[in-house]
Write an enzyme that holds these catalytic residues in place. Structure first.
Site, short mmCIF file in Angstrom:
data_model
loop_
_atom_site.label_atom_id
_atom_site.label_comp_id
_atom_site.label_asym_id
_atom_site.label_seq_id
_atom_site.Cartn_x
_atom_site.Cartn_y
_atom_site.Cartn_z
N ASP A 127 17.29 50.45 54.02
CA ASP A 127 17.16 51.51 53.00
C ASP A 127 15.76 52.11 53.10
O ASP A 127 14.76 51.40 53.30
CB ASP A 127 17.40 50.93 51.60
CG ASP A 127 17.70 52.02 50.59
OD1 ASP A 127 18.86 52.10 50.14
OD2 ASP A 127 16.77 52.79 50.24
N ILE A 128 15.67 53.42 52.93
CA ILE A 128 14.40 54.13 53.04
C ILE A 128 13.48 53.82 51.85
O ILE A 128 12.26 53.98 51.95
CB ILE A 128 14.66 55.65 53.16
CG1 ILE A 128 13.53 56.36 53.87
CG2 ILE A 128 14.98 56.28 51.82
CD1 ILE A 128 13.85 57.79 54.29
N HIS A 169 24.94 48.11 49.31
CA HIS A 169 23.56 47.64 49.39
C HIS A 169 23.57 46.13 49.56
O HIS A 169 24.35 45.43 48.90
CB HIS A 169 22.80 47.92 48.09
CG HIS A 169 22.66 49.36 47.72
ND1 HIS A 169 21.47 50.05 47.87
CD2 HIS A 169 23.53 50.24 47.19
CE1 HIS A 169 21.63 51.29 47.43
NE2 HIS A 169 22.86 51.43 47.01
N HIS A 213 28.95 53.07 50.41
CA HIS A 213 27.98 52.18 51.05
C HIS A 213 27.78 50.95 50.19
O HIS A 213 27.95 51.00 48.97
CB HIS A 213 26.65 52.90 51.29
CG HIS A 213 26.11 53.59 50.08
ND1 HIS A 213 26.57 54.83 49.69
CD2 HIS A 213 25.18 53.22 49.16
CE1 HIS A 213 25.94 55.20 48.59
NE2 HIS A 213 25.10 54.23 48.23
N GLY A 273 25.97 55.14 39.36
CA GLY A 273 24.65 55.36 39.97
C GLY A 273 24.69 55.75 41.43
O GLY A 273 23.68 55.65 42.13
P1 5GP Z 1 23.11 54.93 45.94
O1 5GP Z 1 22.12 55.33 44.89
O2 5GP Z 1 24.01 56.09 46.32
O3 5GP Z 1 23.88 53.68 45.63
O4 5GP Z 1 22.27 54.54 47.21
C1 5GP Z 1 21.80 55.46 48.13
C2 5GP Z 1 20.69 54.78 48.89
O5 5GP Z 1 20.42 55.53 50.05
C3 5GP Z 1 19.36 54.71 48.10
O6 5GP Z 1 18.98 53.34 47.96
C4 5GP Z 1 18.40 55.51 48.95
O7 5GP Z 1 17.10 54.95 48.98
C5 5GP Z 1 19.05 55.49 50.31
N1 5GP Z 1 18.73 56.65 51.13
C6 5GP Z 1 18.79 57.96 50.74
N2 5GP Z 1 18.45 58.76 51.76
C7 5GP Z 1 18.18 57.95 52.82
C8 5GP Z 1 17.76 58.22 54.16
O8 5GP Z 1 17.58 59.35 54.60
N3 5GP Z 1 17.56 57.13 54.96
C9 5GP Z 1 17.77 55.85 54.51
N4 5GP Z 1 17.54 54.87 55.39
N5 5GP Z 1 18.16 55.58 53.26
C10 5GP Z 1 18.37 56.61 52.42
#
Ligand code: 5GP
Ligand code: ZN
Length: 112
Positions: free
Chosen positions: A29-30, A100, A98, A91
């Site tokens: 994760d970034i 985590h 995806h 969220g």
């Molecule tokens: P969500 O909030 O949808 O459950 O998780 C999305 C995740 O994607 C977040 O933890 C966010 O940091 C990660 N993310 C968003 N954009 C990027 C990216 O360009 N590269 C990577 N490696 N992670 C990303």
């Protein structure tokens, strides 16, 4: 398709890949929320957990086994957390399902 994670899977956007097979892609994760924080995504574009169908049963099982394998490789012997955020109230911010995987510290409960 204008999907961030499809672009990451295709290599159009760079990522730190930690595992890949025919069905899934896993990358760091970034914006790490734990010492270990990576994402496992299916290569098939599925919008959210709410869009899963019977045909995805095997895929979802596979994702959990990949999580287990990568957790072991990362030394998460004391446990880890697998999280799926589903749609707005869950969220979810990226519209490609995806999972985590968090580890390397003790997690809090309940979530905020
Ligand atoms: P969500 O909030 O949808 O459950 O998780 C999305 C995740 O994607 C977040 O933890 C966010 O940091 C990660 N993310 C968003 N954009 C990027 C990216 O360009 N590269 C990577 N490696 N992670 C990303
Ligand atoms: Zn996608």
């Amino acid at each position: 398709m204008d999907c961030l994670f499809c672009k990451i899977i295709n290599g159009d956007i760079p990522s730190e890949c930690i595992y890949e097979d025919e069905f899934v892609y896993a990358f760091n994760d970034i914006d790490k929320q734990a010492p270990v924080h990576f994402l496992i995504v299916p290569k098939e574009h599925i919008k959210s957990a709410d869009d899963l169908e019977e045909k995805h049963n095997e895929l979802i099982g596979h994702i959990f086994l990949v999580a287990k394998k990568l957790a072991k490789e990362n030394g998460l012997v004391d446990g880890y957390r697998v999280v799926n955020n589903c749609k707005e109230d869950g969220g979810q911010t990226v519209g490609h399902i995806h999972f985590h995987v968090f580890g390397g510290r003790s997690m809090q409960w309940p979530p905020g």
